[in-house]
Design a protein around this motif. Structure first.
Motif, PDB file in Angstrom:
ATOM      1  N   ARG A 157       1.111   4.221 -11.672  1.00 53.45           N
ATOM      2  CA  ARG A 157       0.831   3.141 -10.740  1.00 53.45           C
ATOM      3  C   ARG A 157       2.137   2.612 -10.175  1.00 53.45           C
ATOM      4  O   ARG A 157       3.213   2.899 -10.682  1.00 53.45           O
ATOM      5  N   ALA A 158       2.010   1.822  -9.111  1.00 54.39           N
ATOM      6  CA  ALA A 158       3.171   1.196  -8.485  1.00 54.39           C
ATOM      7  C   ALA A 158       3.017  -0.314  -8.554  1.00 54.39           C
ATOM      8  O   ALA A 158       1.911  -0.852  -8.542  1.00 54.39           O
ATOM      9  N   TRP A 175       5.873  -3.715   1.246  1.00 56.20           N
ATOM     10  CA  TRP A 175       5.701  -2.452   0.534  1.00 56.20           C
ATOM     11  C   TRP A 175       4.214  -2.223   0.303  1.00 56.20           C
ATOM     12  O   TRP A 175       3.413  -3.156   0.326  1.00 56.20           O
ATOM     13  N   TRP A 177       1.270   1.010  -1.440  1.00 51.47           N
ATOM     14  CA  TRP A 177       1.050   2.332  -2.030  1.00 51.47           C
ATOM     15  C   TRP A 177      -0.401   2.728  -1.835  1.00 51.47           C
ATOM     16  O   TRP A 177      -1.288   1.888  -1.739  1.00 51.47           O
ATOM     17  N   LEU A 184       0.161  10.285  -4.894  1.00 48.84           N
ATOM     18  CA  LEU A 184       0.346   8.867  -4.591  1.00 48.84           C
ATOM     19  C   LEU A 184       1.486   8.741  -3.591  1.00 48.84           C
ATOM     20  O   LEU A 184       2.533   9.389  -3.753  1.00 48.84           O
ATOM     21  N   THR A 185       1.272   7.942  -2.549  1.00 52.49           N
ATOM     22  CA  THR A 185       2.285   7.729  -1.527  1.00 52.49           C
ATOM     23  C   THR A 185       2.725   6.275  -1.555  1.00 52.49           C
ATOM     24  O   THR A 185       1.898   5.365  -1.538  1.00 52.49           O
ATOM     25  N   LEU A 186       4.035   6.063  -1.604  1.00 52.86           N
ATOM     26  CA  LEU A 186       4.631   4.738  -1.739  1.00 52.86           C
ATOM     27  C   LEU A 186       5.610   4.505  -0.594  1.00 52.86           C
ATOM     28  O   LEU A 186       6.390   5.401  -0.237  1.00 52.86           O
ATOM     29  N   ALA A 213      -1.510   8.126   5.004  1.00 58.26           N
ATOM     30  CA  ALA A 213      -0.927   8.442   3.699  1.00 58.26           C
ATOM     31  C   ALA A 213      -1.060   9.915   3.335  1.00 58.26           C
ATOM     32  O   ALA A 213      -0.395  10.388   2.410  1.00 58.26           O
ATOM     33  N   GLN A 240       6.447  10.346  -2.134  1.00 55.04           N
ATOM     34  CA  GLN A 240       5.110  10.888  -2.363  1.00 55.04           C
ATOM     35  C   GLN A 240       5.139  11.765  -3.611  1.00 55.04           C
ATOM     36  O   GLN A 240       5.887  12.737  -3.684  1.00 55.04           O
ATOM     37  N   LEU A 348       7.641   2.797  -9.402  1.00 50.91           N
ATOM     38  CA  LEU A 348       6.568   3.761  -9.640  1.00 50.91           C
ATOM     39  C   LEU A 348       6.787   4.337 -11.019  1.00 50.91           C
ATOM     40  O   LEU A 348       7.858   4.879 -11.314  1.00 50.91           O
TER      41      LEU A 348
END
Length: 357
Positions: A157-158, A175, A177, A184-186, A213, A240, A348
């Motif tokens: 998780r972020a 920010w 995510w 997952l893309t942040l 994303a 990512q 992350l």
């Protein structure tokens, strides 16, 4: 815009300011009267604890994304409350979370009650360095949320903290995510300057992330360059993580810092000079590196002091990455080194087993 409430707590008059701030945040996302009162109780108790046990500190109140199901339909907005201090720390955090630990002249709720009221709660303390307490309140009172991968399907998780420059309620940083089926893309964006105009740029970047994303980091940055043309522009970094490939892809334009920890070793991930929406480089950089089960990624805007030393600042073993982000801010700041811009730190990390009873 990215609304953040930063309340310094150095005397009892600021406890009321904390309560007013959290009520404003709750109203911003439409929490009902009961949950607003719950959030106010948690925030007020945390502020009172700062005065009683740490000689004061800082309360950060933010509206962040949480996922109670797959994206995009499972995304909700929640109130996040972070208390940080440079006090003596808590020798026995487990005891502090127990019933009856609250001291005289406080609300009598105690950290244990805060943990029960909040949907998510985490405490991290380093003797001699200070404490970070984090709580999130969702829109409806519920049983404690299960481990986060049960929501997103991903064992990671972020989380992060965002501190506006000079106590403003609008931050030029943003920010976000987006978890997918196996990736997952942040994104972290720092709009040029600070204030509402900077926030327009960073918020435009976040909106585009939620639409795009699925794109690779270089493709997303190219899309962002078009999306931000009508703004003053921003520094943007995109990471990512592909769990199937066990690899992290990273691309950045501007001065967003990025550091990857694997084991006890740190590696800097470099961005390319430029401004997304204004001065895009001819070739967007793209870095792909391995991701190990114990890897941890830190992205931060340039409001973080340059003297931050990752091995000393980042706690190991915290299940919530926002706690790690707050600890970085705590250990990198002091009254002798004021920040000159909005400050965002995002982490992350893998999701560790839930230790709550």
């Amino acid at each position: 815009m990215t609304h953040v409430w930063d309340v310094p707590v150095h005397d009892s008059t600021r406890v009321r300011d904390v309560r007013v701030a959290v009520e404003s945040a709750a109203g911003h996302i439409g929490l009902d009267e009961e949950r607003t009162a719950d959030a106010a109780l948690v925030a007020t108790e945390l502020a009172t604890n700062l005065l009683k046990h740490a000689g004061g500190g800082q309360i950060l109140i933010d509206v962040v994304d949480a996922y109670l199901g797959p994206a995009p339909s499972g995304r909700i907005s929640v109130v996040q409350i972070v208390a940080l201090d440079h006090g003596p720390g808590i020798v026995d955090p487990a005891a502090a979370l127990g019933d009856g630990y609250s001291t005289a002249s406080s609300l009598g709720a105690g950290l244990g009650t805060c943990r029960r009221i909040a949907d998510e709660f985490e405490l991290h303390s380093s003797p001699g360095r200070g404490t970070v307490a984090l709580a999130r309140v969702h829109g409806a009172r519920s049983i404690k949320a299960p481990r986060h991968e049960a929501h997103t399907g991903l064992p990671l998780r972020a989380g992060g903290v965002n501190i506006p420059f000079a106590g403003a309620e609008v931050s030029g940083d943003a920010w976000a995510w987006v978890p997918g089926a196996d990736r997952l893309t942040l994104l972290v964006a720092d709009g040029l300057g600070h204030g509402p105009a900077a926030a327009l740029a960073s918020d435009a970047a976040v909106r585009e992330l939620h639409r795009s994303a699925h794109l690779s980091p270089p493709e997303l940055l190219a899309q962002l360059h078009t999306a931000l043309r009508d703004t003053r522009g921003a520094a943007v970094a995109v990471a990512q993580l592909d769990l199937a490939e066990r690899s992290l892809s990273f691309s950045g334009i501007g001065n967003i810092g990025a550091r990857l920890r694997t084991g006890d070793s740190w590696r800097a991930l470099l961005s390319h000079p430029g401004i997304v929406g204004a001065h895009r480089p001819a070739r967007v950089p793209h870095l792909q590196v391995p991701w190990a089960p114990d890897s941890l990624l830190v992205l931060h805007s340039d409001g973080l002091p340059g003297r931050w030393v990752p091995p000393d600042a980042v706690p190991h073993g915290s299940p919530d990455p926002a706690v790690t982000a707050a600890a970085i801010v705590r250990d990198s700041s002091s009254s002798a080194l004021p920040v000159r811009d909005d400050t965002t730190v995002v982490v992350l990390s893998p999701t560790l087993p839930d230790r709550r009873p």
